[in-house]
Enzyme design. Structure first.
Site: not given
Length: 274
Positions: A77-79
């Site tokens: 969810c936070d690449v």
């Protein structure tokens, strides 16, 4: 090896904590910032090598199962560039699974987690997520490495950025014209608006990236990347090198990133959360 390791989980005075390995190196954000300062492009094959290693790390996380053999369906969810580190030995590593989701975590359609310039359309629209959302975000990172630009316009206001994120807008004109057709095809597949049009798995994505750089029988390795970093960041290789404090992400630096603010999007009110 392409994920920052967690050594210990614990609790102290009612506060939970975990201990991570120390990564001697630099963030991909700082890596790119130096290139932008020098007005220098990252070699295409080196950019693909970095992303291929992160794709392998994601493939490992996405394939995890519980004790009964059931998929955990983990989504990072936070690449983003700040969550990708490169060691002085040239090993790319993905970190910060702090907002990762699994099927055991309840879904909140009113909360969008992640960094606005990097989220997938389905992430922005509050839909159920799977590994293909991470593939999209990784595509934005690859686009950034190849072009020095994001896929979205970050300079025309908050409302436009929200609309671009929701629609999955990609400013293809920001991509250098000399990018090979094969690489652009991979990028287009990673950044497809419809998740069904993306790579089926991160494992297949990693294979496609690796084939692109190694199909001629040779290509970049961690040694190649380490030597390249030694040229750009010689201070990292000095025993008494000064360690700078972590810097804010590029998007945060330019736009404040709208963290923990409630915004109106289409017919929903959503919370942008880190």
């Amino acid at each position: 090896e392409n994920i920052v390791q967690i050594y210990q989980l614990g609790k102290l005075d009612n506060t939970c904590y975990f201990v991570l390995e120390y990564v001697n190196g630099i963030s991909l954000y700082d890596f790119m910032k130096m290139h932008l300062v020098l007005k220098r492009r990252v070699p295409d094959k080196l950019a693909v090598f970095i992303i291929s290693r992160i794709a392998r790390g994601l493939a490992y996380a996405h394939s995890r199962k519980d004790s009964r053999g059931h998929p955990l369906n983990i989504v990072h969810c936070d690449v983003c560039p700040n969550n990708i580190l490169i060691t002085t030995e040239g090993l790319p590593k993905l970190t910060d699974f702090g907002i990762a989701r699994a099927k055991t975590i309840s879904h909140d359609a009113d909360t969008v987690v992640g960094k606005l310039p990097m989220v997938s359309p389905e992430q922005m629209n509050g839909e159920e997520l799977n590994s293909k959302s991470d593939i999209y975000s990784l595509g934005i990172v690859l686009f950034f490495l190849l072009s020095g630009n994001f896929t979205r316009n970050l300079d025309q206001g908050h409302d436009l950025l929200l609309a671009q994120a929701e629609k999955g807008t990609v400013l293809w004109e920001n991509l250098p014209e000399d990018i090979s057709p094969e690489l652009k095809e991979i990028l287009e597949k990673m950044l497809a608006v419809d998740p069904e049009d993306r790579f089926e798995t991160t494992n297949k994505l990693a294979t496609a990236l690796e084939y692109h750089i190694y199909k001629d029988g040779y290509g970049p390795t961690i040694v190649t990347l380490s030597e390249y970093m030694r040229e750009l960041f010689p201070y990292l290789y000095k025993p008494d090198a000064h360690r700078r404090k972590p810097e804010r992400s590029l998007a945060e630096e330019k736009h404040g990133m709208l963290i923990d603010k409630t915004v109106k999007l289409s017919d929903r009110t959503v919370k942008i959360a880190r």
